[in-house]
Enzyme design. Structure first.
Site, PDB file in Angstrom:
ATOM      1  N   ASN A   1      -1.271  -9.019   5.626  1.00  0.00           N
ATOM      2  CA  ASN A   1      -0.023  -9.152   4.881  1.00  0.00           C
ATOM      3  C   ASN A   1       1.119  -8.336   5.486  1.00  0.00           C
ATOM      4  OD1 ASN A   1       1.556 -10.138   2.850  1.00  0.00           O
ATOM      5  ND2 ASN A   1       0.422  -9.185   1.165  1.00  0.00           N
TER       6      ASN A   1
ATOM      7  N   HIS B   1      -6.077 -10.285 -12.885  1.00  0.00           N
ATOM      8  CA  HIS B   1      -4.960  -9.340 -13.065  1.00  0.00           C
ATOM      9  C   HIS B   1      -4.166  -9.676 -14.324  1.00  0.00           C
ATOM     10  CE1 HIS B   1      -4.426  -8.270  -8.511  1.00  0.00           C
ATOM     11  NE2 HIS B   1      -5.657  -8.146  -8.916  1.00  0.00           N
TER      12      HIS B   1
ATOM     13  N   ARG C   1      -8.082  -6.433 -14.870  1.00  0.00           N
ATOM     14  CA  ARG C   1      -7.307  -5.294 -14.390  1.00  0.00           C
ATOM     15  C   ARG C   1      -5.989  -5.280 -15.135  1.00  0.00           C
ATOM     16  NH1 ARG C   1      -4.370  -4.737  -8.462  1.00  0.00           N
ATOM     17  NH2 ARG C   1      -2.619  -5.612  -9.603  1.00  0.00           N
TER      18      ARG C   1
ATOM     19  N   TYR D   1       3.836  -0.770  -9.780  1.00  0.00           N
ATOM     20  CA  TYR D   1       2.986  -1.588  -8.932  1.00  0.00           C
ATOM     21  C   TYR D   1       2.341  -2.703  -9.772  1.00  0.00           C
ATOM     22  CZ  TYR D   1      -1.105  -3.489  -6.918  1.00  0.00           C
ATOM     23  OH  TYR D   1      -2.033  -4.407  -6.507  1.00  0.00           O
TER      24      TYR D   1
ATOM     25  N   ASP E   1      -5.493  -0.202 -11.193  1.00  0.00           N
ATOM     26  CA  ASP E   1      -5.220   0.087  -9.781  1.00  0.00           C
ATOM     27  C   ASP E   1      -4.102   1.121  -9.678  1.00  0.00           C
ATOM     28  OD1 ASP E   1      -4.918   0.066  -7.053  1.00  0.00           O
ATOM     29  OD2 ASP E   1      -4.697  -2.116  -6.865  1.00  0.00           O
TER      30      ASP E   1
ATOM     31  N   HIS F   1      -3.160   2.336  -6.786  1.00  0.00           N
ATOM     32  CA  HIS F   1      -2.490   1.927  -5.554  1.00  0.00           C
ATOM     33  C   HIS F   1      -2.036   3.114  -4.699  1.00  0.00           C
ATOM     34  CE1 HIS F   1      -0.413  -1.448  -3.346  1.00  0.00           C
ATOM     35  NE2 HIS F   1      -1.523  -2.018  -3.760  1.00  0.00           N
TER      36      HIS F   1
ATOM     37  N   GLU G   1      -8.928   2.407  -9.447  1.00  0.00           N
ATOM     38  CA  GLU G   1      -8.899   1.970  -8.043  1.00  0.00           C
ATOM     39  C   GLU G   1      -7.898   2.760  -7.213  1.00  0.00           C
ATOM     40  OE1 GLU G   1      -8.281  -2.239  -7.753  1.00  0.00           O
ATOM     41  OE2 GLU G   1      -7.327  -2.084  -5.793  1.00  0.00           O
TER      42      GLU G   1
ATOM     43  N   GLU H   1      -9.613  -1.081  -0.012  1.00  0.00           N
ATOM     44  CA  GLU H   1      -9.040  -2.365   0.412  1.00  0.00           C
ATOM     45  C   GLU H   1      -8.311  -2.266   1.749  1.00  0.00           C
ATOM     46  OE1 GLU H   1      -6.756  -3.071  -3.181  1.00  0.00           O
ATOM     47  OE2 GLU H   1      -4.897  -2.861  -2.056  1.00  0.00           O
TER      48      GLU H   1
ATOM     49  N   ARG I   1     -14.370  -1.230  -1.738  1.00  0.00           N
ATOM     50  CA  ARG I   1     -13.511  -2.419  -1.822  1.00  0.00           C
ATOM     51  C   ARG I   1     -13.174  -3.041  -0.469  1.00  0.00           C
ATOM     52  NH1 ARG I   1     -10.953  -4.401  -5.409  1.00  0.00           N
ATOM     53  NH2 ARG I   1      -8.871  -4.493  -4.496  1.00  0.00           N
TER      54      ARG I   1
ATOM     55  N   HIS J   1     -11.886  -6.498  -2.203  1.00  0.00           N
ATOM     56  CA  HIS J   1     -10.490  -6.899  -2.353  1.00  0.00           C
ATOM     57  C   HIS J   1     -10.416  -8.430  -2.372  1.00  0.00           C
ATOM     58  CE1 HIS J   1      -6.164  -6.508  -0.496  1.00  0.00           C
ATOM     59  NE2 HIS J   1      -6.117  -6.571  -1.809  1.00  0.00           N
TER      60      HIS J   1
ATOM     61  N   ASP K   1      -3.196 -12.561  -0.808  1.00  0.00           N
ATOM     62  CA  ASP K   1      -2.897 -12.488   0.619  1.00  0.00           C
ATOM     63  C   ASP K   1      -4.171 -12.560   1.466  1.00  0.00           C
ATOM     64  OD1 ASP K   1      -2.744  -9.910  -0.886  1.00  0.00           O
ATOM     65  OD2 ASP K   1      -2.853  -9.019   1.085  1.00  0.00           O
TER      66      ASP K   1
ATOM     67  N   GLU L   1     -12.728  -9.133  -6.832  1.00  0.00           N
ATOM     68  CA  GLU L   1     -11.368  -9.367  -7.336  1.00  0.00           C
ATOM     69  C   GLU L   1     -11.007 -10.847  -7.195  1.00  0.00           C
ATOM     70  OE1 GLU L   1      -8.326  -7.268  -5.158  1.00  0.00           O
ATOM     71  OE2 GLU L   1      -6.909  -7.377  -6.828  1.00  0.00           O
TER      72      GLU L   1
ATOM     73  N   TRP M   1       3.242   3.201  -1.233  1.00  0.00           N
ATOM     74  CA  TRP M   1       3.551   2.111  -2.157  1.00  0.00           C
ATOM     75  C   TRP M   1       2.268   1.669  -2.861  1.00  0.00           C
ATOM     76  CZ3 TRP M   1       1.845  -3.121  -1.727  1.00  0.00           C
ATOM     77  CH2 TRP M   1       2.269  -3.923  -2.828  1.00  0.00           C
TER      78      TRP M   1
HETATM   79  O1  EZ4 Z   1      -1.323  -4.711  -3.081  1.00  0.00           O
HETATM   80  O2  EZ4 Z   1      -3.221  -7.167  -1.337  1.00  0.00           O
HETATM   81  O3  EZ4 Z   1      -6.039  -4.710  -5.641  1.00  0.00           O
HETATM   82  N1  EZ4 Z   1      -5.206  -5.357  -5.106  1.00  0.00           N
HETATM   83  C1  EZ4 Z   1      -4.164  -4.885  -4.445  1.00  0.00           C
HETATM   84  C2  EZ4 Z   1      -3.287  -5.913  -3.767  1.00  0.00           C
HETATM   85  C3  EZ4 Z   1      -2.491  -5.313  -2.614  1.00  0.00           C
HETATM   86  C4  EZ4 Z   1      -2.104  -6.399  -1.658  1.00  0.00           C
HETATM   87  C5  EZ4 Z   1      -1.469  -5.838  -0.387  1.00  0.00           C
HETATM   88  O4  EZ4 Z   1      -1.235  -6.875   0.509  1.00  0.00           O
HETATM   89  O5  EZ4 Z   1      -3.953  -3.707  -4.402  1.00  0.00           O
HETATM   90  O6  EZ4 Z   1      -2.460  -6.559  -4.673  1.00  0.00           O
HETATM   91 CO    CO Z   2      -5.689  -2.607  -4.993  1.00  0.00          CO
END
Ligand code: EZ4
Ligand code: CO
Length: 402
Positions: A37, A122, A147, A159, A210, A212, A236, A262, A283, A312, A316, A339, A402
């Site tokens: 991605n 999600h 999630r 996020y 998550d 993140h 996560e 991931e 993951r 994961h 993407d 996921e 991020w």
């Molecule tokens: O942000 O795959 O758990 N899932 C994630 C995803 C990631 C994207 C990054 O390309 O964290 O949504």
């Molecule tokens: Co994630």
């Protein structure tokens, strides 16, 4: 069974995907996902310029040898671009192996260890009420694991929560969007969200969250401890995992299960986490961790330490990866969860597949190989469009994960 042709296909049916298609001299085709991605074209070029010339004429049956040839042969080890490119070859070769043996790939892996693969979806919202509603909707669709992500009140961005509702999609067209992040309000708010979700949905629904990669170890320890009453399935990516030792600190303070990986590209990103039992779910994905060959080895190491898989599976990762992940998840003994962010209808049309969803679980289907293909003509009508993942800054302008 020599490889006769190798083609790299870049398409954008709603979002960008890179696919490798191999054809053997006896006419068997195999597909592999090579999507990274926001850096898609780097992998496409890596494949076209540096890997395809190595593949032609090579024996498609020597999957293990091919993996080491590409991994050791490059000299420059690891890295997301390299490992994603190797993964595409590996997936395509397993697809070919399944077709040659007239079996779905999971049967080459020792057969099914379970009837189906539990998946999580999600649910997100700009408010707690919207998140409650989104979780309820996913429960109605049959999901047993969900999630939940919610915007923190007073914060501009979160996020996993798109503005104005709708589906969350990580990358956006054009140049990277700049988002803001503040840790303290998030740490105060998140337990309130899960308190509400538990009261609304009772004890049995699996709830996941998550982080993140946005916290430091002691902050993650605090979050994990504050979420304990709501017994999450997992927390996560609580911290960026370049610092594997950081997980010791989290582990000392909380029994909230931890999932990570991931963005991992080899076993070297997680072997300490696994052997010190600092995580509960790995993951790492088929596509970004070098393919089915190394992912099965990671799962076997993890099995010894009571760590389960939780691959994961965002949008993407193309339907080719989803198929590969399902064959993997159905077969490895220490599968935990998979996921599942459903792809758009357009994506599903470009990648016809045998896998299916029912009652909160998925199955790869009984088609030989991976059971997924790419419609090249349709793919050609969706050319690549530049897109990036967002970046995050603190309110004083400091760049943050991020
Ligand atoms: O942000 O795959 O758990 N899932 C994630 C995803 C990631 C994207 C990054 O390309 O964290 O949504
Ligand atoms: Co994630």
């Amino acid at each position: 069974m020599r490889i006769d042709t190798a083609k790299v296909i870049v398409c954008s049916p709603g979002r960008n995907f890179v696919t490798l298609k191999l054809v053997t001299e006896d006419g068997i085709t195999g597909v592999g996902d090579a999507t990274l991605n926001g850096r898609e074209l780097a992998v496409a070029t890596y494949l076209t310029d540096h890997i395809v010339p190595l593949l032609i004429g090579r024996d498609a049956r020597r999957i293990e040898d091919m993996w080491h040839y590409l991994y050791k042969g490059v000299y420059w080890r690891k890295g997301a671009v390299t490992m994603t490119a190797i993964a595409a070859v590996d997936m395509a070769l397993w697809d070919i192996a399944g077709k040659a043996a007239n079996m779905p790939v999971y049967r080459l892996f020792g057969g099914a260890s379970r009837d189906s693969v539990m998946v999580y979806s999600h649910a997100n919202g700009e408010t707690i009420e919207q998140t409650v509603e989104a979780v309820a909707q996913h429960q109605k669709l049959g999901y047993r694991a969900i999630r939940a992500q919610c915007a923190t009140p007073g914060q501009k961005d979160a996020y996993g929560v798109p503005k104005g509702g709708g589906r969350y999609e990580p990358a956006e067209r054009g140049l990277p969007k700049e988002t803001t992040w503040a840790t303290e309000p998030y740490l105060q708010f998140t337990p309130l969200l899960f308190d509400r979700l538990r009261r609304e949905f009772g004890p049995d629904l699996h709830l996941l969250h998550d982080v993140h990669h946005r916290l430091r170890p002691i902050e993650a320890a605090r979050l994990g401890a504050s979420l304990e009453p709501f017994h999450l399935f997992w927390m996560e990516d609580p911290v960026p995992a370049e610092l594997q030792e950081g997980f010791r600190l989290i582990r000392q303070h909380t029994t909230t299960p931890i999932a990570v990986g991931e963005v991992f590209d080899t076993i070297y990103d997680s072997y300490r986490l696994i052997q010190e039992q600092l995580i509960d779910y790995l993951r790492a994905s088929v596509v970004h961790a070098g393919g089915l060959t190394p992912l099965r080895k990671m799962a076997h190491l993890a099995e010894l330490y009571h760590v389960r898989t939780g691959c994961h599976g965002a949008t993407d990762l193309s339907p080719v990866t989803m198929a590969a992940a399902l064959h993997f998840g159905l077969s490895v003994h220490n599968f935990g969860i998979q996921e599942h962010m459903p792809h758009t209808e357009t994506t599903d049309k470009v990648f016809p597949h045998a896998y299916s969803f029912a009652d909160g679980a998925m199955h790869p289907g009984e088609r030989v190989g991976l059971g997924v293909d790419i419609d090249e003509t349709l793919a050609a009508s969706y050319p690549y469009q530049r897109a990036y993942l967002p970046v995050a800054r603190l309110d004083d302008g400091t760049v943050h994960s991020w």
